[in-house]
Every structure is written in structure tokens, then in C-alpha cells.
Design a protein around this motif. Structure first.
Motif, mmCIF file in Angstrom:
data_model
loop_
_atom_site.group_PDB
_atom_site.id
_atom_site.type_symbol
_atom_site.label_atom_id
_atom_site.label_comp_id
_atom_site.label_asym_id
_atom_site.label_seq_id
_atom_site.Cartn_x
_atom_site.Cartn_y
_atom_site.Cartn_z
ATOM 1 N N MET A 256 -0.491 0.114 22.171
ATOM 2 C CA MET A 256 -1.531 -0.303 23.121
ATOM 3 C C MET A 256 -1.296 0.261 24.516
ATOM 4 O O MET A 256 -2.222 0.753 25.156
ATOM 5 N N ARG A 257 -0.051 0.188 24.993
ATOM 6 C CA ARG A 257 0.222 0.570 26.378
ATOM 7 C C ARG A 257 0.369 2.077 26.571
ATOM 8 O O ARG A 257 -0.118 2.628 27.553
ATOM 9 N N ARG A 258 1.051 2.722 25.632
ATOM 10 C CA ARG A 258 1.330 4.148 25.809
ATOM 11 C C ARG A 258 0.210 5.028 25.272
ATOM 12 O O ARG A 258 -0.064 6.090 25.828
ATOM 13 N N ARG A 259 -0.429 4.606 24.172
ATOM 14 C CA ARG A 259 -1.452 5.451 23.561
ATOM 15 C C ARG A 259 -2.853 4.861 23.670
ATOM 16 O O ARG A 259 -3.812 5.438 23.156
ATOM 17 N N LYS A 260 -2.950 3.671 24.298
ATOM 18 C CA LYS A 260 -4.259 3.033 24.554
ATOM 19 C C LYS A 260 -5.033 2.741 23.273
ATOM 20 O O LYS A 260 -6.267 2.754 23.270
ATOM 21 N N CYS A 261 -4.323 2.489 22.167
ATOM 22 C CA CYS A 261 -4.985 2.165 20.909
ATOM 23 C C CYS A 261 -5.490 0.725 20.940
ATOM 24 O O CYS A 261 -5.023 -0.108 21.727
ATOM 25 N N HIS A 262 -6.438 0.417 20.072
ATOM 26 C CA HIS A 262 -6.993 -0.925 19.954
ATOM 27 C C HIS A 262 -6.278 -1.639 18.811
ATOM 28 O O HIS A 262 -6.375 -1.231 17.658
ATOM 29 N N LEU A 263 -5.597 -2.737 19.135
ATOM 30 C CA LEU A 263 -4.843 -3.477 18.120
ATOM 31 C C LEU A 263 -5.741 -4.517 17.454
ATOM 32 O O LEU A 263 -6.389 -5.319 18.130
ATOM 33 N N ILE A 264 -5.780 -4.490 16.132
ATOM 34 C CA ILE A 264 -6.494 -5.505 15.357
ATOM 35 C C ILE A 264 -5.508 -6.624 15.059
ATOM 36 O O ILE A 264 -4.547 -6.446 14.309
ATOM 37 N N SER A 265 -5.720 -7.777 15.666
ATOM 38 C CA SER A 265 -4.833 -8.924 15.463
ATOM 39 C C SER A 265 -5.276 -9.664 14.209
ATOM 40 O O SER A 265 -6.317 -10.323 14.192
ATOM 41 N N ALA A 266 -4.491 -9.552 13.164
ATOM 42 C CA ALA A 266 -4.850 -10.139 11.876
ATOM 43 C C ALA A 266 -3.611 -10.753 11.238
ATOM 44 O O ALA A 266 -2.486 -10.350 11.546
ATOM 45 N N PRO A 267 -3.806 -11.749 10.358
ATOM 46 C CA PRO A 267 -2.662 -12.212 9.556
ATOM 47 C C PRO A 267 -2.114 -11.057 8.731
ATOM 48 O O PRO A 267 -2.799 -10.058 8.511
ATOM 49 N N PHE A 268 -0.913 -11.204 8.265
ATOM 50 C CA PHE A 268 -0.269 -10.100 7.558
ATOM 51 C C PHE A 268 -0.512 -10.211 6.052
ATOM 52 O O PHE A 268 -0.601 -11.316 5.504
ATOM 53 N N PRO A 269 -0.657 -9.071 5.367
ATOM 54 C CA PRO A 269 -1.045 -9.069 3.951
ATOM 55 C C PRO A 269 0.087 -9.479 3.019
ATOM 56 O O PRO A 269 0.561 -8.701 2.184
ATOM 57 N N ILE A 270 0.526 -10.727 3.158
ATOM 58 C CA ILE A 270 1.569 -11.296 2.318
ATOM 59 C C ILE A 270 0.979 -12.509 1.614
ATOM 60 O O ILE A 270 0.578 -13.471 2.270
ATOM 61 N N GLY A 271 0.904 -12.456 0.302
ATOM 62 C CA GLY A 271 0.245 -13.499 -0.459
ATOM 63 C C GLY A 271 -1.249 -13.247 -0.559
ATOM 64 O O GLY A 271 -1.816 -12.522 0.271
ATOM 65 N N PRO A 272 -1.938 -13.838 -1.552
ATOM 66 C CA PRO A 272 -3.383 -13.632 -1.686
ATOM 67 C C PRO A 272 -4.167 -14.099 -0.471
ATOM 68 O O PRO A 272 -5.136 -13.454 -0.056
ATOM 69 N N ASP A 273 -3.743 -15.221 0.136
ATOM 70 C CA ASP A 273 -4.446 -15.736 1.317
ATOM 71 C C ASP A 273 -4.267 -14.814 2.513
ATOM 72 O O ASP A 273 -5.231 -14.526 3.239
ATOM 73 N N GLY A 274 -3.043 -14.338 2.736
ATOM 74 C CA GLY A 274 -2.791 -13.441 3.852
ATOM 75 C C GLY A 274 -3.470 -12.093 3.685
ATOM 76 O O GLY A 274 -4.050 -11.551 4.630
ATOM 77 N N THR A 275 -3.443 -11.557 2.455
ATOM 78 C CA THR A 275 -4.077 -10.267 2.191
ATOM 79 C C THR A 275 -5.581 -10.349 2.372
ATOM 80 O O THR A 275 -6.206 -9.468 2.972
ATOM 81 N N SER A 276 -6.187 -11.434 1.872
ATOM 82 C CA SER A 276 -7.630 -11.628 2.019
ATOM 83 C C SER A 276 -8.021 -11.747 3.489
ATOM 84 O O SER A 276 -9.002 -11.136 3.941
ATOM 85 N N SER A 277 -7.244 -12.505 4.260
ATOM 86 C CA SER A 277 -7.534 -12.677 5.697
ATOM 87 C C SER A 277 -7.333 -11.378 6.458
ATOM 88 O O SER A 277 -8.068 -11.076 7.402
#
Length: 455
Positions: A256-277
Motif C-alpha cells: 500500500m505505502r510503497r507501490r500504492k496498491c489497493h488492499l482488499i481486506s477480507a477473511p482468509f481462505p481457511i475453512g469453507p466459511d473463510g474461503t467463501s467469505s
């Protein structure tokens, strides 16, 4: 027992020491992902013994990493670090011809204040091979944060030329190994969304699975960090990035700071619930309506029924080791378990905000008490709480497993979750296989007439 269980999501910090696996262990999986690299760990004999024994690497296997062993003369500043490191790097260039050499700093290089960054610039200019410096020392970083420091350092080496959001560039398909399959998935397609780069080190098969899941929603992945050094993704202000591991906060900040990219804040894809979210959040950012995502998650849960019967109602206590604790706790709660405490060596609440929100929603949906979250936990205090709560299983590091077992506490090594394939819909069974193994072992021993509790 109920006095230690909170009704809200609370955060504490006990400022204990890092009782975790050494961060330089990240070399064991990163050298496999960055296939044209060579890792040089700069440390003492202890670091070499750790890599050789803990990683199970034999000398004649000739892996793409090695030790630059510091001796008494180096520590006493009697030898010339520049000449020694230059000699080693030249030897690596001649024998292995890597696209990049990654220096891994250790506790010793921190203590004696080695100026690795300036040395790397000087040596790189002479040997004409890129040198990336990552300080993965156990004084400042926990187990998995070693990968975080390496990826953060690689961010500066990624190309920054402008990339048209509508058309993704072709990925070079020179590598004929399993990476070629992933490159095919990352190849150019006309899309209606900006470039998406995922960051986090996972095996090639997991990369392919996650890329396929997003592709089914009409989302194309344009790059992955880490990858071969010659194929690092383009990073600039038009690129969106999303992490797949909860311990990569420094990498996210650099993006974000050095390359000015846009971060998508999402739960992490661990488990079916996390992957779906995780998929749903990416779709939301790009304005895509998910298709059959709920059905995909329900189908994954149906494959876990035999394991869910084993873990339902069981209690678990995390002592803290690999920074995967929040995601794993959320998944276990969704499986019907009760989590008393989540110990974690370090947590960036901003980077894990979406994961914490999903944890809170999961506790409410399952109607279970909120676990207490303890950053940098004091192990002495934790032992007292474990003895009071008497959880069914304690997830802990290698140092505490045997002492707890000797006191009648069932344990599971947290290290195993780091090296196992736990991401995506299809790998949820592997997580439950790990957590139920000691439970099934105790059940079998009791059936045979053996007691598993030592008084």
C-alpha cells in the motif's frame, strides 16, 4: 472456569517472550516457490543445525539455500564481512546461477549490527546478481513472520510499468514444471475488473485451486507473490492485492505505502466459511455477483460431517505460535468447538479486521462465548489458565507439548498447521484430520484399557 470466559471479543497483551518456531524456517518453503532463487542464511552454527535437522535436509541433497556461518572472528569484527560475503555470492553465482540471492538475517546479525543492506548494494553492483535482504530474526519476529519479511523485501523488486486494467499481460511460460499449470491460469484474458495480485506462499496445487475458484466467479488473477523472480507481478496504483495468510501485515503495508496498491481486506481462505467469505469480498470489491458460492460452501461442509461429529462440543486452547490462530479458531468454532483462549505472538488488527469481524459473527451464530485474545502471552500465566479450564486439546509449539502431555493435557503441534495444506474448500478435511488425531488416539487408547492422563 466461567470466570475466564468472556462474553465479548476482548484483547489483552501480556508482553511475554516469543515462544515460537524460528522465523528462518520460512526458507524451507520459500525456496520452492521462488524457483530461480538462492537463499543464504547468515548466522551461527545453531542456525545451520536448525535448518539441517528441523527441515530434514541432507548435505548431498544440494537444496537452493545454504549457510554463511559466522565465526568468532566475524563477531569480534576481526574479519572483513564484505570480502567473505562477496566470495560466497560469487561461488553461488558460478555454481547455481540464480536470478536472485536472498540474504536471511538472523539473531546474531542483529546483535552484532551487521549492515546487510549496504553490503548487499555493494556486492550486487559487483557480481551483477540482485541481492534481497530480509531480516528474519527471532528477536523481532515470530515463526511465520519470516515469510512476511521476505515478501515485503520482494515488493520493492516488482516491476511498476503501467498495466492496462482491461487486458492482463501474458505470463512467460518458460518453466515446464508444475508452475506452468499456474501460469496458464494466470495468462491474459479480457476482464472487466482491475488487475488482481494475490500474496502469500502456498503449494502450487493450492494456488491453482484458489485461482480456479475465482475464475469460476469471472475474476482473473494477474499475478502471485511470491513467484519466480523473473516473473514477479506488476505492482502500481491500478493493482488490487489480497492476502491469503494472516501473518503478512508487513507485506500488505509495503504494497500500500510503497507501490500504492489497493488492499482488499477480507477473511482468509481457511475453512469453507473463510474461503467463501474471501471469495465473496473480492467479488464485492470488483462488483461481481457471486454464483453458486453458498452451494459450494454447503457442499464442502457436507464432506466434513464425520469429523464434525468428533469435534462438536470439544474445547480448545491456543497458546500461540504461527499467527494462524485467529483463522483456525474461527473455523473450529464454526465446526462446533469451544475456544477458550487465542494466544497469538503478534497481531495487526487492521490487517486482520475482516477476520476478526467474521470471528465475532461466527461466535454469535454458533451461540458460544467469545474467546479472549491474548497477544504476546506469558506462558506461566497461560499454564495456570490451562490447568483451571482443562481444555480437551491445547494447540501449542514444540517446546510446551511434551511438558503439557506429562501433566495430562492433550496437545497438538501448531507447527503442523503451518506446513499442512489448509487453504481453500477442499483442504478443510486436512485441518480437521490434524485436530482430531490426538482425540482419536486417546479414544483408541481408552478402548484398549490404557489411561491417557498422568496424575
Amino acid at each position: 472456569m466461567t470466570s475466564s470466559i468472556t462474553e465479548t471479543l476482548t484483547f489483552e497483551c501480556e508482553t511475554g517472550n516469543y515462544h515460537t518456531f524460528c522465523p528462518i524456517s520460512c526458507v524451507s518453503w520459500l525456496y520452492q516457490q521462488i524457483e530461480d532463487s538462492f537463499f543464504l542464511v547468515i548466522g551461527t552454527k545453531t542456525c545451520g543445525y536448525f535448518l539441517q535437522n528441523a527441515m530434514g535436509v541432507m548435505i548431498f541433497a544440494e537444496p537452493r539455500y545454504a549457510m554463511a556461518e559466522l565465526e568468532e572472528g566475524d563477531i569480534a569484527a576481526q574479519l572483513n564481512d564484505f570480502k567473505e560475503l562477496k566470495r560466497l555470492c560469487l561461488e553461488i553465482k558460478v555454481n547455481r546461477n540464480p536470478s536472485v540471492i536472498v540474504w536471511i538475517g538472523t539473531c546474531t546479525t542483529e546483535i552484532i549490527k551487521m549492515d546487510l543492506e549496504n553490503l548487499a548494494v555493494l556486492i550486487e553492483s559487483e557480481i551483477k546478481v540482485p541481492i534481497v535482504v530480509a531480516r528474519a530474526n527471532g528477536l523481532d519476529y515470530a515463526f511465520t513472520q519470516g515469510e512476511d519479511t521476505v515478501l515485503a523485501a520482494l515488493v520493492n523488486r516488482c516491476p511498476s510499468e503501467e498495466l492496462t486494467p482491461a487486458v492482463h499481460q501474458e505470463v512467460d511460460k518458460t518453466n515446464q514444471s508444475d508452475q506452468s499449470t499456474i501460469d496458464d491460469s494466470l495468462s491474459s484474458q479480457k476482464t472487466q475488473h482491475p488487475p488482481l495480485v494475490l500474496f502469500g506462499s502456498v503449494p502450487n496445487i493450492i494456488q491453482k485451486q484458489l485461482i480456479t475458484e475465482l475464475k469460476q466467479q469471472g475474476i482473473t488473477v494477474s499475478g502471485w507473490l511470491p513467484s519466480r523472480y523473473s516473473e514477479l507481478p506488476v505492482l502500481n496504483s491500478s493493482v488490487y492485492v489480497c492476502g491469503i495468510n494472516p501473518f503478512l501485515s508487513r507485506t500488505a503495508t509495503s504494497l500500500m505505502r510503497r507501490r500504492k496498491c489497493h488492499l482488499i481486506s477480507a477473511p482468509f481462505p481457511i475453512g469453507p466459511d473463510g474461503t467463501s467469505s474471501w471469495i465473496a469480498k473480492i467479488c464485492e470489491v470488483f462488483g461481481v455477483v457471486p454464483e453458486s458460492l453458498k452451494e459450494r460452501e454447503e457442499k464442502s461442509w457436507s464432506y466434513l460431517k464425520d469429523y464434525l461429529e468428533l469435534v462438536k462440543g470439544k474445547s480448545v486452547f491456543f497458546m500461540g505460535d504461527n499467527l494462524l490462530e485467529i483463522s483456525l479458531a474461527r473455523f473450529f468454532i464454526r465446526c462446533g468447538m469451544i475456544v477458550y483462549e487465542i494466544g497469538i505472538p503478534y497481531m495487526d488488527r487492521r490487517f486482520q479486521a475482516a477476520e476478526l469481524e467474521l470471528l465475532e459473527k461466527t461466535c454469535q451464530a454458533m451461540n458460544v462465548p467469545f474467546p479472549r485474545i491474548v497477544e504476546k502471552p506469558d506462558n506461566f500465566n497461560q499454564i495456570q489458565r490451562i490447568q483451571s479450564l482443562q481444555p480437551d486439546i491445547v494447540i501449542t509449539g514444540l517446546a510446551h507439548s511434551n511438558p503439557l502431555e506429562a501433566r495430562g493435557i492433550t496437545t497438538k503441534w501448531s507447527t503442523e498447521f503451518t506446513f499442512a495444506q489448509i487453504h481453500g474448500f477442499t483442504n478443510s478435511r486436512d485441518i480437521l484430520e490434524l485436530i482430531t488425531r490426538p482425540i482419536r488416539r486417546n479414544t483408541n487408547l481408552n478402548t484398549l484399557g490404557f489411561t491417557t492422563v498422568v496424575k
